[in-house]
Design an enzyme around this catalytic site. Structure first.
Site, PDB file in Angstrom:
ATOM      1  N   GLY A 282       0.816  -1.225   0.000  1.00  0.00           N
ATOM      2  CA  GLY A 282       0.000   0.000   0.000  1.00  0.00           C
ATOM      3  C   GLY A 282       0.844   1.267   0.000  1.00  0.00           C
ATOM      4  O   GLY A 282       2.013   1.257   0.369  1.00  0.00           O
TER       5      GLY A 282
ATOM      6  N   ARG B  87      -1.400   8.792   3.799  1.00  0.00           N
ATOM      7  CA  ARG B  87      -1.504   9.752   4.902  1.00  0.00           C
ATOM      8  C   ARG B  87      -0.171  10.005   5.624  1.00  0.00           C
ATOM      9  O   ARG B  87      -0.074  10.893   6.452  1.00  0.00           O
ATOM     10  CB  ARG B  87      -2.575   9.288   5.901  1.00  0.00           C
ATOM     11  CG  ARG B  87      -3.977   9.635   5.440  1.00  0.00           C
ATOM     12  CD  ARG B  87      -5.028   9.034   6.353  1.00  0.00           C
ATOM     13  NE  ARG B  87      -5.203   7.605   6.107  1.00  0.00           N
ATOM     14  CZ  ARG B  87      -5.877   6.798   6.914  1.00  0.00           C
ATOM     15  NH1 ARG B  87      -6.407   7.259   8.028  1.00  0.00           N
ATOM     16  NH2 ARG B  87      -6.021   5.520   6.623  1.00  0.00           N
TER      17      ARG B  87
ATOM     18  N   LYS C 155       5.687   3.576   3.982  1.00  0.00           N
ATOM     19  CA  LYS C 155       5.265   3.624   5.389  1.00  0.00           C
ATOM     20  C   LYS C 155       6.002   2.596   6.246  1.00  0.00           C
ATOM     21  O   LYS C 155       6.467   2.900   7.345  1.00  0.00           O
ATOM     22  CB  LYS C 155       3.748   3.389   5.454  1.00  0.00           C
ATOM     23  CG  LYS C 155       3.207   3.244   6.855  1.00  0.00           C
ATOM     24  CD  LYS C 155       1.689   3.381   6.915  1.00  0.00           C
ATOM     25  CE  LYS C 155       0.942   2.235   6.291  1.00  0.00           C
ATOM     26  NZ  LYS C 155      -0.510   2.377   6.460  1.00  0.00           N
TER      27      LYS C 155
ATOM     28  N   GLY D  57      -6.240  -3.754  -3.172  1.00  0.00           N
ATOM     29  CA  GLY D  57      -6.801  -4.139  -1.872  1.00  0.00           C
ATOM     30  C   GLY D  57      -6.047  -5.287  -1.230  1.00  0.00           C
ATOM     31  O   GLY D  57      -5.222  -5.956  -1.857  1.00  0.00           O
TER      32      GLY D  57
ATOM     33  N   LYS E  59      37.851   5.716  19.214  1.00  0.00           N
ATOM     34  CA  LYS E  59      37.336   5.015  18.030  1.00  0.00           C
ATOM     35  C   LYS E  59      38.216   3.811  17.709  1.00  0.00           C
ATOM     36  O   LYS E  59      39.444   3.931  17.739  1.00  0.00           O
ATOM     37  CB  LYS E  59      37.329   5.978  16.834  1.00  0.00           C
ATOM     38  CG  LYS E  59      36.686   5.399  15.600  1.00  0.00           C
ATOM     39  CD  LYS E  59      37.345   5.859  14.315  1.00  0.00           C
ATOM     40  CE  LYS E  59      38.659   5.167  14.077  1.00  0.00           C
ATOM     41  NZ  LYS E  59      39.266   5.454  12.778  1.00  0.00           N
TER      42      LYS E  59
HETATM   43  C1  UD1 Z   1      -7.127  -2.834   7.177  1.00  0.00           C
HETATM   44  C2  UD1 Z   1      -8.344  -3.775   7.235  1.00  0.00           C
HETATM   45  C3  UD1 Z   1      -9.215  -3.405   8.411  1.00  0.00           C
HETATM   46  C4  UD1 Z   1      -8.416  -3.401   9.685  1.00  0.00           C
HETATM   47  C5  UD1 Z   1      -7.161  -2.530   9.566  1.00  0.00           C
HETATM   48  C6  UD1 Z   1      -6.259  -2.733  10.774  1.00  0.00           C
HETATM   49  C7  UD1 Z   1      -8.859  -4.376   4.914  1.00  0.00           C
HETATM   50  C8  UD1 Z   1      -9.753  -4.140   3.757  1.00  0.00           C
HETATM   51  N1  UD1 Z   1      -9.097  -3.654   6.009  1.00  0.00           N
HETATM   52  O1  UD1 Z   1      -7.620  -1.545   6.900  1.00  0.00           O
HETATM   53  O2  UD1 Z   1     -10.293  -4.312   8.541  1.00  0.00           O
HETATM   54  O3  UD1 Z   1      -9.202  -2.967  10.779  1.00  0.00           O
HETATM   55  O4  UD1 Z   1      -6.405  -2.893   8.399  1.00  0.00           O
HETATM   56  O5  UD1 Z   1      -5.129  -1.944  10.706  1.00  0.00           O
HETATM   57  O6  UD1 Z   1      -8.008  -5.229   4.820  1.00  0.00           O
HETATM   58  N2  UD1 Z   1      -1.922  -3.394   1.355  1.00  0.00           N
HETATM   59  C9  UD1 Z   1      -1.392  -4.066   0.270  1.00  0.00           C
HETATM   60  N3  UD1 Z   1      -2.024  -3.980  -0.924  1.00  0.00           N
HETATM   61  C10 UD1 Z   1      -3.168  -3.295  -1.101  1.00  0.00           C
HETATM   62  C11 UD1 Z   1      -3.706  -2.600   0.014  1.00  0.00           C
HETATM   63  C12 UD1 Z   1      -3.057  -2.673   1.225  1.00  0.00           C
HETATM   64  O7  UD1 Z   1      -0.357  -4.729   0.386  1.00  0.00           O
HETATM   65  O8  UD1 Z   1      -3.677  -3.283  -2.225  1.00  0.00           O
HETATM   66  C13 UD1 Z   1      -1.220  -3.462   2.650  1.00  0.00           C
HETATM   67  C14 UD1 Z   1      -0.728  -2.116   3.145  1.00  0.00           C
HETATM   68  O9  UD1 Z   1       0.600  -1.859   2.727  1.00  0.00           O
HETATM   69  C15 UD1 Z   1      -0.831  -2.242   4.663  1.00  0.00           C
HETATM   70  C16 UD1 Z   1      -1.929  -3.279   4.855  1.00  0.00           C
HETATM   71  O10 UD1 Z   1      -2.108  -3.939   3.629  1.00  0.00           O
HETATM   72  O11 UD1 Z   1       0.354  -2.727   5.251  1.00  0.00           O
HETATM   73  C17 UD1 Z   1      -3.252  -2.640   5.294  1.00  0.00           C
HETATM   74  O12 UD1 Z   1      -3.642  -1.677   4.357  1.00  0.00           O
HETATM   75  P1  UD1 Z   1      -4.357  -0.339   4.795  1.00  0.00           P
HETATM   76  O13 UD1 Z   1      -4.689   0.420   3.600  1.00  0.00           O
HETATM   77  O14 UD1 Z   1      -3.570   0.336   5.856  1.00  0.00           O
HETATM   78  O15 UD1 Z   1      -5.710  -0.944   5.418  1.00  0.00           O
HETATM   79  P2  UD1 Z   1      -6.665  -0.283   6.482  1.00  0.00           P
HETATM   80  O16 UD1 Z   1      -7.537   0.694   5.808  1.00  0.00           O
HETATM   81  O17 UD1 Z   1      -5.887   0.167   7.642  1.00  0.00           O
HETATM   82 CA    CA Z   2      -3.668   0.324   8.170  1.00  0.00          CA
END
Ligand code: UD1
Ligand code: CA
Length: 476
Positions: free
Chosen positions: A16, A20, A27, A96, A371
């Site tokens: 992801g 933010r 991140k 996702g 050192k």
């Molecule tokens: C996600 C969960 C949510 C949970 C929350 C906890 C989903 C849809 N939602 O939401 O239920 O309460 O985490 O922190 O899963 N990522 C990918 N590929 C993508 C999208 C995301 O690898 O296409 C990775 C991101 O890098 C991150 C993690 O998945 O490390 C979570 O993604 P993020 O967008 O932060 O999900 P949340 O909206 O926090």
């Molecule tokens: Ca998250």
């Protein structure tokens, strides 16, 4: 079957963008008390003895791959015995969390076991937090087990939905939740255990007909229920340990939480006095012996081992691999990648740079920089000195302002200095390396030493003093 007997692999979702964070850096590479979030998550899953770690990358994937190559090329678990290979899997575009896991599926063809799937942005995750999830998963013989937790404020999280018998029925994302569902304060940590290949069909069938148009991994919970498969949940006791961070404000919050948890542990389990936990930043890798005191403004970041009955601080910084022996004090100083023995006094204002081994009963005083040097027992380097690339014996005394001139500006080479046992140097001596000062030899104050000094000899290398009688009266 016990948790340890079934093949276990981990998947870390780190593709992801982390919009933010407002950062050019992914991140998961942001630092949390001396280690990146990603390294902390890798450490956590490896503590469970996973045989392989699959990391899904996408946004800024090159940066993450470079980082992994640099820091995890030989990924060794905490007991330094088992080697767990890490592979990365590209997710492009990022559609996702469900879509992210789909990218790993082709590499799991021959895998039959449990998959521990976690988000990459949970900096406080540890093996201790993950163990009960795996236990529940195996004990309940579940197809899907989610790790949930209770939070004071559930905004932005996926909410865990339970039926009247308190059984988990599914997860609803914040953006898709009704007003009633939004009131639920049990949330999805986005850390799961799945039976593979049992969930593969569900994964392939995920739909993106939701508010965000994404393939949601949490939808596998409701899918398992719809297929009559076992869906289980384990509730993490402390939400701070599983919370994901999405902004720098949340990052700061997580760092503070880790600081507090680490300080609590040191105080309650190791018997350490931390005078002001709010101004003392200690990474969880640090160990401190009984009855040591850590004074305010101190930062200990890395694999640091401090003995018992030590006094560290105030305002002391340690970094990297550091060992401090029992009863040693380090005041207002900085120590990096070095070993310091027992009963030493370091500081105030001492800079122990990388690669030093310091014996017992040594004094390193104010404005001293050392050192890549070895210093024997009971030696003093009291004031205003630079000791670099030096072997310094025991019972030696280094006078104020002694400098080892180790760098040849023309050849850009560093040279070594050897100073024997019981030797002493007068104030303001310059030892021009390569040079050796024998055992019990003495260097006169203000000398510039360019030739070796034999044992027990006195070296005086300065112009002789001349007194001119009556000079001052005549000049006036
Ligand atoms: C996600 C969960 C949510 C949970 C929350 C906890 C989903 C849809 N939602 O939401 O239920 O309460 O985490 O922190 O899963 N990522 C990918 N590929 C993508 C999208 C995301 O690898 O296409 C990775 C991101 O890098 C991150 C993690 O998945 O490390 C979570 O993604 P993020 O967008 O932060 O999900 P949340 O909206 O926090
Ligand atoms: Ca998250």
């Amino acid at each position: 079957m016990t948790a340890s007997k079934r093949p276990l692999r981990a998947v870390i979702l780190a593709a992801g963008q982390g919009k933010r964070m407002k950062s050019r850096k992914p991140k998961v590479l942001h630092d949390v008390l001396g280690l990146s979030i990603l390294s902390r998550v890798i450490k956590a899953v490896m503590a469970l003895g996973v045989e392989h770690v699959h990391i899904v990358v996408g946004h800024e994937s090159e940066q993450i791959k470079d980082y992994l190559e640099k820091h995890h090329s030989t990924a060794i678990t905490e007991d330094f015995k088992t080697i767990s290979p890490i592979t990365t899997h590209l997710q492009e575009p990022q559609l996702g969390t469900g879509h992210a896991l789909m990218q790993v599926a082709p590499y799991l063809k021959d895998f039959n076991g449990d998959l521990l799937v976690t988000v990459g942005d949970a900096p406080l995750l540890t093996g201790e937090t993950l163990a009960p999830l795996l236990e529940t998963h195996v004990k309940d013989n579940a197809t899907v087990t989610i790790l949930s937790t209770i939070v004071p404020d559930s905004k932005n999280y996926g909410r865990v939905l339970r039926d009247e018998n308190c059984r988990v029925r599914g997860i609803v994302e914040d953006k898709d939740a009704s007003e009633e569902e939004k009131k639920v304060n049990e949330i999805n940590s986005a850390i799961y255990c799945f039976k593979w290949p049992d969930i593969e069909e569900g994964l392939k069938g995920l739909k993106n007909d939701n508010k965000q148009g994404e393939y949601y991994l949490p939808d596998l919970a409701a899918w398992a229920v719809s297929k009559g498969l076992i869906l289980s949940a384990s509730v993490a006791e402390d939400y701070r340990e599983v919370a994901g961070i999405n902004s720098r404000v949340e990052l700061a919050e997580a760092i503070k939480d880790l600081r507090d948890l680490t300080a609590e542990k040191l105080a309650l389990e190791s018997g350490v006095t931390i005078v002001d936990p709010a101004s003392t930043w200690i990474s969880p890798e640090v160990t401190v012996g009984q009855d040591s005191t850590i004074l305010p403004g101190t930062h200990l970041m890395g694999n640091i081992k401090i003995g018992s009955n030590c006094v560290i601080g105030p305002n002391t910084v340690m970094k990297g691999n550091v060992v401090i022996g029992d009863r040693t004090s380090v005041v207002l100083s900085m120590v990096q990648d070095s070993n310091i023995g027992e009963d030493c006094k370091v500081g105030p204002f001492c800079h122990v740079r990388e690669g030093n081994t310091v014996g017992n009963n040594v004094k390193l005083g104010n404005f001293v920089e050392i050192k890549k040097s070895n210093i024997g027992n009971k030696t003093n380097v009291g004031h205003l000195s630079y000791i670099g690339d030096t072997t310094l014996g025991s019972n030696a005394n280094i006078g104020a302002g002694t400098i080892t001139a180790n760098y040849d500006h023309l050849t850009k080479k560093k040279h070594k200095t050897a100073i024997g046992d019981g030797a002493s140097t007068g104030s303001n001596s310059v030892l021009v390396a390569p040079v050796s000062i024998g055992d019990k030899a003495v260097v006169g104050a203000g000398s510039v030493v360019t030739k070796d000094v034999p044992s027990s000899a006195l070296a005086v290398a300065r112009s002789q003093q001349k007194n001119i009688d009556g000079w001052a009266d005549r000049e006036r």
